[in-house]
Enzyme design. Structure first.
Site, short mmCIF file in Angstrom:
data_model
loop_
_atom_site.label_atom_id
_atom_site.label_comp_id
_atom_site.label_asym_id
_atom_site.label_seq_id
_atom_site.Cartn_x
_atom_site.Cartn_y
_atom_site.Cartn_z
N HIS A 137 74.94 20.04 30.28
CA HIS A 137 73.81 20.20 31.20
C HIS A 137 74.09 21.31 32.22
O HIS A 137 73.18 22.02 32.64
CB HIS A 137 73.53 18.90 31.95
N ASP A 144 67.65 15.91 28.94
CA ASP A 144 67.35 14.50 28.68
C ASP A 144 65.85 14.33 28.82
O ASP A 144 65.27 14.72 29.86
CB ASP A 144 68.06 13.59 29.68
N GLU A 226 72.70 9.19 21.99
CA GLU A 226 71.68 9.10 23.03
C GLU A 226 70.36 9.64 22.50
O GLU A 226 70.22 10.85 22.32
CB GLU A 226 72.11 9.89 24.27
N HIS A 229 68.90 12.71 24.52
CA HIS A 229 69.69 13.90 24.83
C HIS A 229 69.55 14.95 23.73
O HIS A 229 69.80 14.68 22.56
CB HIS A 229 71.16 13.51 25.00
#
Length: 249
Positions: A137, A144, A226, A229
């Site tokens: 990130h 996300d 995830e 993500h």
């Protein structure tokens, strides 16, 4: 901890005076596509730490310009289906990842924190790959996000005074997120949050597939642990640590 700190020596640290100019090819997503819904959770108390993280001085999605343009293309495709993207996190200042490290080592877990980590002690989150001390990130390459059904009732709001069920519970018992039911809440560190988890129902699986497919058409790759993500290969580079500041109108 020494290893973690050493890893940050290579991070590009920019003074706050230059942050508003959005160097390094970064832009505010609102300047690229204002129709994309934003709920930047680490700028609020509605996250697994229970407070805003260091460097989140505004709830704004900041992205690399190329990433923003590709998100705009995804949004245009979804709009024809009465759907929208909803951003939970975009660029993340490196200091926020260090803040997560400190949180994981503070020696206690609250009931609110366990809503996000119902089966895994927070001291294990880094080892198991749910949180990184040096996050993609911070390079601008990771996001996300989720989907919103624009025809649905998305009026439910998070109430910090309520005791919600954990992130693996049915949607009506979890904290509201104003989005489609993906089978778990955002930031749920549980195997049920894995994109291909067999424990979710067919509708939830279909929503996850829809999101992954729409993002893949623009080159985004999902992280298997995830469902929320995604990253854009080649869009990253050096990690940055400038704070996210309010966008000027």
């Amino acid at each position: 901890m020494k290893t973690i700190l050493a890893a940050f020596i290579s991070i590009v640290v920019i003074s706050p005076a230059h942050a508003q100019s959005l160097f390094g090819g970064f832009v505010y997503l609102r300047d690229v596509d204002s129709s994309i819904i934003q709920d930047i959770r680490y700028a609020t108390s509605n996250n697994f730490v229970g407070r805003p993280l260091a460097g989140y001085d505004a709830g704004e999605c900041v992205v690399k310009r190329e990433v923003g343009l590709r998100l705009k293309a995804v949004q245009q495709e979804l709009a024809a289906q009465n759907l929208s993207l909803k951003m939970f996190d975009c660029y993340r200042p490196a200091r926020a990842s260090l803040d997560m490290v400190k949180w994981s080592q503070n020696g206690h877990e609250t009931a609110a924190e366990r809503r996000y980590n119902p089966k895994i002690p927070k001291t294990e989150l880094f080892r198991l790959g749910y949180i990184a001390s040096r996050s993609q990130h911070s390079t601008g390459a990771a996001l996300d996000l989720t989907l919103v059904d624009l025809k649905a009732d998305n009026s439910g709001k998070y109430d910090p005074s309520r005791s919600y069920a954990d992130c693996t519970a049915p949607a009506e018992a979890r904290a509201p997120e104003g989005s489609v039911d993906m089978g778990t809440g955002y930031d749920c560190t549980d195997t049920k949050g894995h994109t291909a988890a067999p424990s979710i129902n067919p509708d939830q699986r279909a929503w996850r597939k829809r999101l992954v497919t729409a993002m893949a058409r623009q080159g985004f790759v999902n992280y298997s642990k995830e469902w929320w993500h995604f990253s854009l290969p080649g869009a990253g580079g050096a990690a940055y640590d400038f704070p996210i500041q309010p966008r000027r109108n």
